[in-house]
Design an enzyme around this catalytic site. Structure first.
Site, short mmCIF file in Angstrom:
data_model
loop_
_atom_site.label_atom_id
_atom_site.label_comp_id
_atom_site.label_asym_id
_atom_site.label_seq_id
_atom_site.Cartn_x
_atom_site.Cartn_y
_atom_site.Cartn_z
CG ASN A 198 -0.95 8.63 4.59
OD1 ASN A 198 -1.72 8.02 3.83
ND2 ASN A 198 -0.05 9.49 4.14
NE ARG B 50 -3.84 2.01 2.49
CZ ARG B 50 -4.33 2.56 3.59
NH1 ARG B 50 -3.93 2.14 4.79
NH2 ARG B 50 -5.23 3.52 3.51
CG HIS C 85 -1.15 5.79 0.77
ND1 HIS C 85 -2.02 6.45 1.61
CD2 HIS C 85 -1.84 4.74 0.27
CE1 HIS C 85 -3.19 5.81 1.62
NE2 HIS C 85 -3.10 4.77 0.83
CG HIS D 294 -8.31 -2.61 -1.74
ND1 HIS D 294 -9.24 -1.60 -1.82
CD2 HIS D 294 -7.14 -1.98 -1.41
CE1 HIS D 294 -8.68 -0.43 -1.55
NE2 HIS D 294 -7.40 -0.63 -1.30
C1 HEM Z 1 -8.73 3.49 -5.68
C2 HEM Z 1 -8.66 4.18 -4.58
C3 HEM Z 1 -8.29 3.57 -3.25
C4 HEM Z 1 -8.91 3.85 -2.07
C5 HEM Z 1 -10.10 4.79 -1.85
C6 HEM Z 1 -8.26 3.06 -1.06
C7 HEM Z 1 -8.58 3.08 0.27
C8 HEM Z 1 -8.09 2.21 1.20
C9 HEM Z 1 -8.53 2.15 2.57
C10 HEM Z 1 -9.55 3.10 3.19
C11 HEM Z 1 -7.86 1.15 3.18
C12 HEM Z 1 -8.00 0.71 4.63
C13 HEM Z 1 -7.49 1.78 5.54
C14 HEM Z 1 -7.92 1.61 6.98
O1 HEM Z 1 -9.08 1.29 7.24
O2 HEM Z 1 -7.03 1.82 7.85
C15 HEM Z 1 -7.00 0.54 2.20
C16 HEM Z 1 -6.18 -0.54 2.42
C17 HEM Z 1 -5.30 -1.03 1.49
N1 HEM Z 1 -5.01 -0.46 0.25
FE1 HEM Z 1 -6.15 0.89 -0.71
N2 HEM Z 1 -7.27 2.33 -1.64
C18 HEM Z 1 -7.24 2.62 -2.97
C19 HEM Z 1 -6.32 2.13 -3.90
C20 HEM Z 1 -5.25 1.33 -3.58
C21 HEM Z 1 -4.14 1.06 -4.45
C22 HEM Z 1 -3.97 1.62 -5.85
C23 HEM Z 1 -3.30 0.22 -3.77
C24 HEM Z 1 -1.98 -0.38 -4.17
C25 HEM Z 1 -1.58 -0.55 -5.40
C26 HEM Z 1 -3.92 -0.05 -2.48
C27 HEM Z 1 -3.45 -0.94 -1.54
C28 HEM Z 1 -4.05 -1.21 -0.34
C29 HEM Z 1 -3.70 -2.33 0.51
C30 HEM Z 1 -2.72 -3.44 0.17
C31 HEM Z 1 -4.47 -2.20 1.67
C32 HEM Z 1 -4.43 -3.11 2.91
C33 HEM Z 1 -3.30 -2.63 3.79
C34 HEM Z 1 -3.13 -3.36 5.12
O3 HEM Z 1 -3.68 -4.44 5.32
O4 HEM Z 1 -2.40 -2.80 5.95
N3 HEM Z 1 -5.07 0.67 -2.39
N4 HEM Z 1 -7.14 1.22 1.01
#
Ligand code: HEM
Ligand SMILES: *[C@@H]1O[C@H](CO)[C@@H](O)[C@H](O)[C@H]1NC(C)=O
Ligand SMILES: *[C@@H]1O[C@H](CO)[C@@H](O)[C@H](O)[C@H]1NC(C)=O
Ligand SMILES: *[C@@H]1O[C@H](CO)[C@@H](O)[C@H](O)[C@H]1NC(C)=O
Length: 330
Positions: A92, A60, A64, A191
């Site tokens: 973040n 992730r 960011h 995701h």
């Molecule tokens: C398209 C728009 C995106 C939105 C709105 C978004 C939003 C989020 C949110 C809200 C979370 C959870 C945060 C939390 O509750 O603490 C999350 C987790 C995650 N995001 Fe996204 N995300 C997006 C795109 C991406 C992209 C492009 C990637 C990587 C290429 C990514 C990789 C991840 C990963 C791997 C997690 C899980 C992280 C963990 O388990 O610690 N996301 N994302």
């Protein structure tokens, strides 16, 4: 300009790292640190053995970092007395994690090839390795980035999308970075691994768009499960899986979306909107198509470059102290 200041800038320009980045290419460290990619892979493997989720968290970081002034390691800078960094930006704070895995990689690289591999490149290599080790596709990463001298919390707040976002807003955002609708859907497939907090979904469980009701796109059985996990007024730091197979990088995420089982609103919206729905269907039916589009998206996102000069940071959390006094004393 005074003579001292002139000396100053000549030394800065000629001996210090502050420079424009060279063009990115695969195998950038072949001569200067041939084992770089092996070292990164090894640390990621060990981190994964300790905690499976850490690789999702590391992956992730690429998203960011790259969206805010390019892939320049700006995300990794801790706050300092004269700079408010990105770690505490809205998307973040209390959310990004596993920065210490990046630190561990940096330490290993510094002991093998001091001052050679940038933190920005570490993020890119680590994200690729996270995908591979979770069962996803492998690809060659383009390297040669420099680390920023600064970070911008304001820019991060302005750019990074909310989990409440709808597909229209997400398409608009990605377009700003020359990322297509297909890139958006494929990259959201990240995701396929990892977790999110109740904080990120309570609004859609209890008050979607201010309606006082749940998002109607959530499948009822799944909603019951989410209601139990994230009761109204409950602990919003509790986490749930982003798809049904959160430790495997596969196309389950897209299958879940077609069944109304997307975790975030920003996930489920991709199946609601006609412009993104077809990609969701395609990727749910073909893991191969998903993997191909995902790799393309990661490379395009990784190509977002900073417009500022940079350096090879010694410690990913702080800019190199400028050894100006050393030169003036000499
Ligand atoms: C398209 C728009 C995106 C939105 C709105 C978004 C939003 C989020 C949110 C809200 C979370 C959870 C945060 C939390 O509750 O603490 C999350 C987790 C995650 N995001 Fe996204 N995300 C997006 C795109 C991406 C992209 C492009 C990637 C990587 C290429 C990514 C990789 C991840 C990963 C791997 C997690 C899980 C992280 C963990 O388990 O610690 N996301 N994302
Ligand atoms: C999508 O989100 C944008 C930005 O929040 C909003 O202005 C727009 O009305 C939303 N579109 C729909 C159809 O809900
Ligand atoms: C998007 O592409 C255009 C045209 O190639 C280029 O001028 C612009 O800098 C790119 N934007 C980003 C954020 O990379
Ligand atoms: C639901 O959202 C609307 C609009 O944002 C707000 O006015 C209302 O107070 C919210 N209701 C609850 C129960 O939070």
């Amino acid at each position: 300009m005074s003579p001292t200041l002139f000396l100053f800038s000549v030394l800065l320009g000629s001996t210090m790292a502050a420079a424009q980045a060279p063009p990115l290419r695969p195998g950038f460290y072949m001569d200067t640190c041939p084992q770089a990619e092996l070292i990164v892979r090894d640390v990621i493997k060990n981190a994964m053995a300790r905690e499976t989720r850490s690789v999702a968290s590391v992956m992730r970081l690429q998203f960011h970092d790259c969206l805010v002034n390019g892939c320049d390691g700006s995300l990794l800078l801790d706050d300092s007395p004269n700079m408010v960094g990105e770690k505490e930006a809205l998307s973040n704070i209390d959310s990004l994690r596993s920065y210490q895995v990046i630190d561990e990689i940096k330490e290993a690289l510094e002991s093998s090839c001091p001052g050679v591999v940038s933190c920005a490149d570490i993020v890119i290599m680590a994200a690729r390795d996270a995908v591979v080790l979770s069962g996803g596709p492998n690809w060659q990463v383009r390297l040669g980035r420099l680390d920023s001298l600064t970070a911008s919390q304001e820019a991060s707040n302005d750019i990074m999308p909310s989990p409440r976002a709808n597909a229209t807003a997400l398409i608009q955002l990605f377009t700003r970075f020359n990322l297509s609708t297909k890139d958006l859907v494929a990259l959201s497939g990240s995701h396929s691994i990892g977790k999110a907090r109740c904080f990120s979904i309570v609004f859609r469980l209890y008050n979607q768009s201010g309606s006082g009701r749940a998002d109607p796109a959530i499948e009822p059985g799944f909603r019951e499960k989410l209601d139990k996990l994230c009761p109204l007024g409950g602990d919003e730091s509790v986490t749930g899986d982003l798809d049904a197979t959160p430790e495997r990088f596969d196309n389950q995420y897209f299958k879940d979306l077609t069944n109304g089982r997307g975790f975030l609103n920003s996930d489920q919206t991709l199946f609601t909107y006609p412009t993104t729905k077809d990609y969701v269907k395609t990727f749910s039916q073909s893991q191969k198509e998903f993997f191909k589009a995902f790799v393309e998206g990661m490379i395009k996102m990784g190509d977002l470059q900073s417009s500022q000069p940079g350096e090879i940071r010694r410690n990913c959390r702080v800019v190199n102290s400028q050894p100006v006094e050393v030169f003036l004393d000499a």
